[in-house]
Design a protein around this motif. Structure first.
Motif, PDB file in Angstrom:
ATOM      1  N   LEU A 123       0.739  18.458  36.920  1.00  0.00           N
ATOM      2  CA  LEU A 123      -0.223  17.230  37.176  1.00  0.00           C
ATOM      3  C   LEU A 123      -2.276  17.777  36.463  1.00  0.00           C
ATOM      4  CD1 LEU A 123      -0.890  14.530  36.286  1.00  0.00           C
ATOM      5  CD2 LEU A 123      -2.204  13.848  38.400  1.00  0.00           C
ATOM      6  N   GLU A 127       9.942   6.699  39.569  1.00  0.00           N
ATOM      7  CA  GLU A 127       9.449   8.009  39.941  1.00  0.00           C
ATOM      8  C   GLU A 127       9.976   8.103  41.629  1.00  0.00           C
ATOM      9  OE1 GLU A 127       5.104   7.071  41.219  1.00  0.00           O
ATOM     10  OE2 GLU A 127       6.044   5.528  43.111  1.00  0.00           O
ATOM     11  N   ALA A 137       9.570  12.355  38.065  1.00  0.00           N
ATOM     12  CA  ALA A 137       8.772  11.622  38.612  1.00  0.00           C
ATOM     13  C   ALA A 137       7.388  12.476  38.030  1.00  0.00           C
ATOM     14  CB  ALA A 137       8.904  11.670  40.363  1.00  0.00           C
ATOM     15  N   ASN A 138       7.239  13.305  37.994  1.00  0.00           N
ATOM     16  CA  ASN A 138       6.095  14.935  37.197  1.00  0.00           C
ATOM     17  C   ASN A 138       5.733  14.022  36.332  1.00  0.00           C
ATOM     18  OD1 ASN A 138       6.044  16.056  39.865  1.00  0.00           O
ATOM     19  ND2 ASN A 138       6.870  17.774  39.089  1.00  0.00           N
ATOM     20  N   THR A 177       6.035  10.725  34.687  1.00  0.00           N
ATOM     21  CA  THR A 177       5.208   9.502  35.776  1.00  0.00           C
ATOM     22  C   THR A 177       4.387   9.563  35.706  1.00  0.00           C
ATOM     23  OG1 THR A 177       7.890   8.352  35.747  1.00  0.00           O
ATOM     24  CG2 THR A 177       5.229   7.400  36.628  1.00  0.00           C
ATOM     25  N   LYS A 178       3.814  10.764  36.400  1.00  0.00           N
ATOM     26  CA  LYS A 178       2.701  10.621  36.734  1.00  0.00           C
ATOM     27  C   LYS A 178       1.438  11.353  35.472  1.00  0.00           C
ATOM     28  CE  LYS A 178       3.388  12.653  42.081  1.00  0.00           C
ATOM     29  NZ  LYS A 178       3.953  13.287  42.557  1.00  0.00           N
ATOM     30  N   ILE A 179       1.682  12.324  34.653  1.00  0.00           N
ATOM     31  CA  ILE A 179       1.551  12.505  33.437  1.00  0.00           C
ATOM     32  C   ILE A 179       0.802  11.410  32.984  1.00  0.00           C
ATOM     33  CG2 ILE A 179       1.246  13.847  31.697  1.00  0.00           C
ATOM     34  CD1 ILE A 179       2.870  16.070  32.999  1.00  0.00           C
ATOM     35  N   GLU A 216       0.827   8.107  33.650  1.00  0.00           N
ATOM     36  CA  GLU A 216       0.247   7.028  33.517  1.00  0.00           C
ATOM     37  C   GLU A 216      -1.445   7.776  34.097  1.00  0.00           C
ATOM     38  OE1 GLU A 216       2.867   5.527  37.974  1.00  0.00           O
ATOM     39  OE2 GLU A 216       1.695   7.165  38.489  1.00  0.00           O
ATOM     40  N   GLU A 217      -1.135   8.829  34.738  1.00  0.00           N
ATOM     41  CA  GLU A 217      -3.269   9.010  33.866  1.00  0.00           C
ATOM     42  C   GLU A 217      -3.397   9.516  32.501  1.00  0.00           C
ATOM     43  OE1 GLU A 217      -5.694  10.327  36.167  1.00  0.00           O
ATOM     44  OE2 GLU A 217      -3.865  11.142  37.859  1.00  0.00           O
ATOM     45  N   TYR A 262       8.767   0.963  34.235  1.00  0.00           N
ATOM     46  CA  TYR A 262       9.361   1.899  34.078  1.00  0.00           C
ATOM     47  C   TYR A 262      11.075   2.080  34.061  1.00  0.00           C
ATOM     48  CZ  TYR A 262       5.152   3.414  36.751  1.00  0.00           C
ATOM     49  OH  TYR A 262       3.917   3.070  36.627  1.00  0.00           O
ATOM     50  N   LYS A 315       4.419  -2.080  38.483  1.00  0.00           N
ATOM     51  CA  LYS A 315       3.668  -1.441  39.500  1.00  0.00           C
ATOM     52  C   LYS A 315       2.219  -2.774  39.730  1.00  0.00           C
ATOM     53  CE  LYS A 315       3.752   2.984  40.149  1.00  0.00           C
ATOM     54  NZ  LYS A 315       3.314   4.991  40.679  1.00  0.00           N
TER      55      LYS A 315
END
Length: 236
Positions: A83, A108, A116-117, A119-121, A123-124, A150, A224
């Protein structure tokens, strides 16, 4: 500047992630006339089988089976999906470039950390893409994604909603079979979970999801935030 505006943009860490999770849904909405794109964040260069050149050829073939409008790769580095502001910025540019109404990313909870990583990117990036003053290198016009969902890859979870893919399960299986380097145990291939009945497992999962909602096959998705039902409470 690219003039294609996508209805759906699905992100995956590796080529084949999106096909595993939601290719039946992609095929279904393409058939309805919607424009759908796929973005692979890495070249999957550390995969036990295959190589980046072969994986790209397979991804193109799978995209043609699904008849997607766009397939792009960001080359962020396999097992390097950290991230960072630079990686987020590259995904923001992809979102601003194609201005999708809906974005999908992997759920995730998955055995592979890259999923999962990724998805974090994403999402941001979805959040930052809508900020007018957020600066990128090429695409500066802000864009707000309407919905973010997702899809599942390796996991089996209780979905928040499902989509009937009975009519497109054959295209889903065909798109997965395009990745022969990953799902076919050929001479010299390394033995992995993917080469031991993985496609059959995915098909069985979608059949089980379908059974839960009274259709033959379905794909499950997570959210979410609550889904709002407007005109289709009675299935209209």
């Amino acid at each position: 500047m690219n003039e294609i505006k996508l209805d759906i943009l699905a992100f995956g860490a590796h080529a084949d992630d999106v096909e595993i999770g939601m290719s039946g849904t992609i095929a279904k909405y393409v058939e309805k006339g919607y424009k759908v794109g796929i973005c692979d964040l890495t070249e999957a260069e550390l995969s036990s089988n295959g190589n980046p050149t072969l994986r790209k050829t397979e991804a193109i073939a799978a995209g043609r089976i699904l008849n997607v409008s766009v397939r792009e790769g960001l080359h962020l580095g396999d097992r390097q999906l950290f991230l960072t502001s630079e990686r987020i910025k590259q995904v923001v540019e992809m979102i601003r470039k194609y201005q999708p109404t809906i974005v999908f990313a992997p759920y995730e909870i998955d055995r592979h950390p890259d999923h999962a990583n990724a998805t974090k990117i994403v999402e941001e990036a979805v959040f930052s893409a809508g900020i007018r003053k957020y600066q990128t290198n090429e695409y500066q016009t802000d864009h707000k994604v309407k919905s973010f969902y997702y899809y599942m890859i390796n996991g089996f979870h209780q979905p928040d909603f499902m989509i009937d893919i009975t009519s497109t399960i054959d295209k889903k299986i065909a798109s997965l079979n395009a990745y022969q380097s990953q799902f076919t145990k050929t001479e010299g291939a390394v033995d992995t979970p993917l080469t031991n009945g993985y496609v059959e497992m995915v098909e069985a999962r979608e059949r089980l999801f379908g059974q839960q909602v009274g259709v033959k096959y379905a794909e499950g998705f997570m959210v979410k935030k609550p889904l709002m039902i407007e005109n289709d409470l009675f299935g209209v």
